[in-house]
Design a protein around this motif. Structure first.
Motif, PDB file in Angstrom:
ATOM      1  N   ALA A   1       4.353  -2.323   6.675  1.00  0.00           N
ATOM      2  CA  ALA A   1       3.918  -3.244   5.636  1.00  0.00           C
ATOM      3  C   ALA A   1       2.424  -3.137   5.378  1.00  0.00           C
ATOM      4  CB  ALA A   1       4.282  -4.676   6.029  1.00  0.00           C
ATOM      5  N   LEU A   2       1.668  -2.714   6.395  1.00  0.00           N
ATOM      6  CA  LEU A   2       0.221  -2.612   6.269  1.00  0.00           C
ATOM      7  C   LEU A   2      -0.245  -1.208   5.930  1.00  0.00           C
ATOM      8  CD1 LEU A   2      -0.623  -4.776   9.384  1.00  0.00           C
ATOM      9  CD2 LEU A   2      -1.250  -5.372   7.049  1.00  0.00           C
ATOM     10  N   LEU A   3       0.533  -0.184   6.275  1.00  0.00           N
ATOM     11  CA  LEU A   3       0.092   1.207   6.145  1.00  0.00           C
ATOM     12  C   LEU A   3       0.874   2.013   5.118  1.00  0.00           C
ATOM     13  CD1 LEU A   3      -0.368   2.100   9.943  1.00  0.00           C
ATOM     14  CD2 LEU A   3      -2.029   1.128   8.354  1.00  0.00           C
ATOM     15  N   GLY A   4       1.860   1.422   4.477  1.00  0.00           N
ATOM     16  CA  GLY A   4       2.627   2.165   3.491  1.00  0.00           C
ATOM     17  C   GLY A   4       3.394   3.311   4.119  1.00  0.00           C
ATOM     18  N   ALA A   5       3.311   4.494   3.519  1.00  0.00           N
ATOM     19  CA  ALA A   5       4.027   5.665   4.032  1.00  0.00           C
ATOM     20  C   ALA A   5       3.479   6.128   5.373  1.00  0.00           C
ATOM     21  CB  ALA A   5       3.956   6.808   3.027  1.00  0.00           C
ATOM     22  N   GLY A   6       2.273   5.719   5.716  1.00  0.00           N
ATOM     23  CA  GLY A   6       1.662   6.139   6.972  1.00  0.00           C
ATOM     24  C   GLY A   6       0.211   6.509   6.781  1.00  0.00           C
ATOM     25  N   THR A   7      -0.348   7.181   7.775  1.00  0.00           N
ATOM     26  CA  THR A   7      -1.766   7.533   7.778  1.00  0.00           C
ATOM     27  C   THR A   7      -2.001   8.928   7.207  1.00  0.00           C
ATOM     28  OG1 THR A   7      -2.081   6.168   9.747  1.00  0.00           O
ATOM     29  CG2 THR A   7      -3.803   7.755   9.246  1.00  0.00           C
TER      30      THR A   7
ATOM     31  N   ASP B   1      -0.104  16.709  15.774  1.00  0.00           N
ATOM     32  CA  ASP B   1      -0.033  15.402  16.401  1.00  0.00           C
ATOM     33  C   ASP B   1      -0.911  14.401  15.653  1.00  0.00           C
ATOM     34  OD1 ASP B   1       1.734  16.181  18.335  1.00  0.00           O
ATOM     35  OD2 ASP B   1       0.172  16.861  19.711  1.00  0.00           O
ATOM     36  N   PRO B   2      -0.594  13.094  15.761  1.00  0.00           N
ATOM     37  CA  PRO B   2      -1.343  12.072  15.030  1.00  0.00           C
ATOM     38  C   PRO B   2      -2.852  12.187  15.255  1.00  0.00           C
ATOM     39  CG  PRO B   2       0.577  11.102  16.057  1.00  0.00           C
ATOM     40  CD  PRO B   2       0.491  12.521  16.564  1.00  0.00           C
TER      41      PRO B   2
ATOM     42  N   ALA C   1       0.859  -1.190   0.000  1.00  0.00           N
ATOM     43  CA  ALA C   1       0.000   0.000   0.000  1.00  0.00           C
ATOM     44  C   ALA C   1       0.890   1.233   0.000  1.00  0.00           C
ATOM     45  CB  ALA C   1      -0.907   0.014   1.217  1.00  0.00           C
ATOM     46  N   ASP C   2       0.412   2.298  -0.609  1.00  0.00           N
ATOM     47  CA  ASP C   2       1.152   3.559  -0.598  1.00  0.00           C
ATOM     48  C   ASP C   2       0.815   4.396   0.625  1.00  0.00           C
ATOM     49  OD1 ASP C   2       2.477   3.337  -3.192  1.00  0.00           O
ATOM     50  OD2 ASP C   2       0.467   3.531  -4.052  1.00  0.00           O
ATOM     51  N   LEU C   3      -0.403   4.257   1.129  1.00  0.00           N
ATOM     52  CA  LEU C   3      -0.930   5.173   2.131  1.00  0.00           C
ATOM     53  C   LEU C   3      -2.068   4.473   2.857  1.00  0.00           C
ATOM     54  CD1 LEU C   3      -0.620   8.218   2.975  1.00  0.00           C
ATOM     55  CD2 LEU C   3      -2.373   8.745   1.279  1.00  0.00           C
ATOM     56  N   ALA C   4      -2.396   4.959   4.048  1.00  0.00           N
ATOM     57  CA  ALA C   4      -3.521   4.405   4.803  1.00  0.00           C
ATOM     58  C   ALA C   4      -4.475   5.528   5.199  1.00  0.00           C
ATOM     59  CB  ALA C   4      -3.034   3.683   6.049  1.00  0.00           C
TER      60      ALA C   4
ATOM     61  N   THR D   1       1.639  11.377   0.390  1.00  0.00           N
ATOM     62  CA  THR D   1       2.445  10.339   1.039  1.00  0.00           C
ATOM     63  C   THR D   1       3.537  10.933   1.922  1.00  0.00           C
ATOM     64  OG1 THR D   1       3.810  10.166  -0.961  1.00  0.00           O
ATOM     65  CG2 THR D   1       2.002   8.588  -0.712  1.00  0.00           C
ATOM     66  N   SER D   2       4.134  12.034   1.494  1.00  0.00           N
ATOM     67  CA  SER D   2       5.251  12.593   2.263  1.00  0.00           C
ATOM     68  C   SER D   2       4.788  13.281   3.543  1.00  0.00           C
ATOM     69  CB  SER D   2       6.043  13.586   1.409  1.00  0.00           C
ATOM     70  OG  SER D   2       5.268  14.731   1.100  1.00  0.00           O
ATOM     71  N   THR D   3       3.525  13.677   3.615  1.00  0.00           N
ATOM     72  CA  THR D   3       3.016  14.341   4.811  1.00  0.00           C
ATOM     73  C   THR D   3       2.205  13.400   5.704  1.00  0.00           C
ATOM     74  OG1 THR D   3       1.051  15.102   3.589  1.00  0.00           O
ATOM     75  CG2 THR D   3       2.932  16.610   3.714  1.00  0.00           C
ATOM     76  N   ALA D   4       2.142  12.125   5.340  1.00  0.00           N
ATOM     77  CA  ALA D   4       1.403  11.149   6.152  1.00  0.00           C
ATOM     78  C   ALA D   4       2.125  10.923   7.473  1.00  0.00           C
ATOM     79  CB  ALA D   4       1.277   9.836   5.393  1.00  0.00           C
ATOM     80  N   TYR D   5       1.349  10.546   8.505  1.00  0.00           N
ATOM     81  CA  TYR D   5       1.966  10.164   9.771  1.00  0.00           C
ATOM     82  C   TYR D   5       2.699   8.855   9.568  1.00  0.00           C
ATOM     83  CZ  TYR D   5      -0.899  13.705  11.979  1.00  0.00           C
ATOM     84  OH  TYR D   5      -1.478  14.893  12.327  1.00  0.00           O
ATOM     85  N   PRO D   6       3.999   8.798   9.862  1.00  0.00           N
ATOM     86  CA  PRO D   6       4.771   7.583   9.585  1.00  0.00           C
ATOM     87  C   PRO D   6       4.203   6.369  10.313  1.00  0.00           C
ATOM     88  CG  PRO D   6       6.220   9.430  10.121  1.00  0.00           C
ATOM     89  CD  PRO D   6       4.820   9.872  10.433  1.00  0.00           C
ATOM     90  N   ALA D   7       4.287   5.229   9.640  1.00  0.00           N
ATOM     91  CA  ALA D   7       3.845   3.983  10.263  1.00  0.00           C
ATOM     92  C   ALA D   7       4.784   3.617  11.412  1.00  0.00           C
ATOM     93  CB  ALA D   7       3.830   2.859   9.221  1.00  0.00           C
ATOM     94  N   PRO D   8       4.244   3.230  12.577  1.00  0.00           N
ATOM     95  CA  PRO D   8       5.076   2.923  13.736  1.00  0.00           C
ATOM     96  C   PRO D   8       5.651   1.521  13.691  1.00  0.00           C
ATOM     97  CG  PRO D   8       2.783   2.696  14.318  1.00  0.00           C
ATOM     98  CD  PRO D   8       2.816   3.133  12.879  1.00  0.00           C
ATOM     99  N   GLY D   9       6.806   1.354  13.063  1.00  0.00           N
ATOM    100  CA  GLY D   9       7.466   0.056  13.048  1.00  0.00           C
ATOM    101  C   GLY D   9       7.296  -0.677  11.740  1.00  0.00           C
ATOM    102  N   ALA D  10       8.179  -1.657  11.523  1.00  0.00           N
ATOM    103  CA  ALA D  10       8.199  -2.371  10.252  1.00  0.00           C
ATOM    104  C   ALA D  10       6.908  -3.133   9.991  1.00  0.00           C
ATOM    105  CB  ALA D  10       9.381  -3.331  10.230  1.00  0.00           C
ATOM    106  N   ALA D  11       6.330  -3.719  11.038  1.00  0.00           N
ATOM    107  CA  ALA D  11       5.100  -4.493  10.848  1.00  0.00           C
ATOM    108  C   ALA D  11       3.967  -3.612  10.354  1.00  0.00           C
ATOM    109  CB  ALA D  11       4.703  -5.181  12.160  1.00  0.00           C
ATOM    110  N   SER D  12       3.824  -2.449  10.988  1.00  0.00           N
ATOM    111  CA  SER D  12       2.761  -1.541  10.559  1.00  0.00           C
ATOM    112  C   SER D  12       3.063  -0.937   9.202  1.00  0.00           C
ATOM    113  CB  SER D  12       2.579  -0.427  11.598  1.00  0.00           C
ATOM    114  OG  SER D  12       2.067  -0.945  12.803  1.00  0.00           O
TER     115      SER D  12
END
Length: 407
Positions: A334-340, A368-369, A265-268, A321-332
């Protein structure tokens, strides 16, 4: 091809009441599972949440989705979680057309009246639900408003009456949407990825040539679980994964493609316990999945293209994608891409100075998130401001002390 299922398992009967409670934001309480009630104008007390009907991606039976009789008049959780009231202070989507390629769009609801080109029958109701997430106009008696309420919706029907489409249908829908002037193309048809020449590549090239951004679900549900969806991530396409009201990925582990590789995924964005409009009237429905998450991203893309009309589709995708909240950790990750997805950060990002010929980089304003309750976000921002003031005060005192010693 794996058969596509209509709706998530477990969202039926009594569980629907729990889901309805998660749909509505409470003033100070927690996210999903809190003791919030829907407070709907059609009934439902604080001790008994009103169960909203589900607008599933694919219908399980042979009948069309009946109208909902429940209108919710309270603000839904996605408003505060994404900071949408603040984001709409910068832009409202005016001047931008978002195509919804799916089951069609019924504009019977007052929230979509006059907002849809090509409106007609939507037996499944899912295309109408996505259109409402993108661009529903605010109503006095409703807590539901679209991400970009001044955007135009272009309805492009490509599914049968059950909501099923194939790759050729989807490719033709994307090309039709681009030909009719869509700035953003939202894929709302459940088409599992498959090999062979499907025409998707040519359709995406058409979209790229027309400077149209394609936003699509990363996966679609099947009888064997989530699988990779067409058109898939790539140049000119944002593949979106779903999160829940707590900000966690909707799925516990990534789906895998035909080669056994994790689906990327690119984004969540929010894609569980979402509320929207449906066919046949003003009543509200609930739904979820990666396609719903993609609708929030498509609406935010409309805000951004409205706010900065000189941005091309590639720059819009990069900004989101560059302004998304970063995914917290490698596991997330893989599921959230660049973040939320973070609409406010995307709209307020300021490009950093760069040398001629250098690639653009965004120095984003990042609050904040966006996780409910919003009071936590407010306190965190206030705390950060207080810390900044303290640092500045200490710095100023040090400068004065140094000047005193030199004199």
């Amino acid at each position: 091809m794996a058969s596509v299922l209509g709706g998530r398992p477990g969202l039926r009967s009594g569980a629907a009441a729990v889901l309805a409670a998660a749909v509505v934001a409470v003033s100070v309480g927690g996210p999903a599972g809190a003791s919030a009630d829907t407070g709907g104008s059609e009934g439902g007390g604080s001790d008994s949440p009103t169960a909203l009907p589900e607008a599933a991606m694919v219908a399980e039976g042979g009948e069309c989705l009946p109208p909902s009789e429940t209108v919710i008049d309270r603000e839904v959780w996605t408003e505060g979680a994404l900071g949408l009231p603040e984001a709409r202070g910068f832009a409202d989507g005016g001047g931008v057309t978002v195509a919804v390629v799916g089951s069609g769009v019924d504009d019977t609801a007052a929230a979509l009246d006059g907002a849809v080109d090509g409106a007609g029958e939507d037996c499944v109701g899912f295309g109408t639900f996505l259109a409402g997430i993108v661009a529903a106009r605010g109503q006095d008696d409703s807590g539901m408003v679209g991400v970009a309420p001044a955007a135009r919706v272009l309805a492009v029907g490509v599914t049968d009456d059950r909501g099923v489409a194939d790759a050729q249908d989807l490719a033709g829908g994307i090309e039709s949407a681009v030909g009719d002037g869509a700035d953003v193309v939202l894929v709302g048809a459940p088409v599992p990825a498959a090999g062979g020449d499907t025409g998707i590549g040519a359709a995406l090239r058409t979209a790229a040539d027309a400077d149209a951004l394609v936003v699509a679900p990363a996966t679609v549900p099947t009888d064997g679980g989530p699988v990779a969806a067409l058109p898939g991530p790539g140049p000119g396409v944002l593949a979106v994964a779903a999160t829940g009201p707590d900000g966690a990925p909707a799925e516990s582990e990534p789906a895998v493609d035909a080669d056994g590789e994790p689906v990327r995924a690119d984004l969540a964005a929010p894609g569980r316990a979402a509320m929207g409009v449906g066919p046949g009237g003003d009543g509200h429905f609930t739904s979820g999945g990666d396609a719903v998450a993609a609708a929030f991203v498509a609406g935010t893309a409309a805000l951004l293209r409205s706010h900065e009309p000189d941005l091309d589709a590639g720059a819009v995708a990069e900004r989101l994608t560059s302004t998304a909240y970063p995914a917290p950790g490698a596991a997330s990750e893989a599921l959230l891409g660049a973040g939320t997805l973070d609409p406010v950060a995307a709209l307020t990002a300021v490009p950093a100075p760069r040398e001629a010929g250098a690639a653009p980089e965004a120095a984003a304003f990042s609050p904040d998130p966006p996780t409910p309750p919003t009071v936590g976000r407010t306190l965190a921002v206030a705390g950060g401001s207080a810390l900044l003031i303290l640092v500045l005060a200490v710095g100023a005192a040090a400068v004065r002390h140094g000047r005193t010693r030199r004199t």
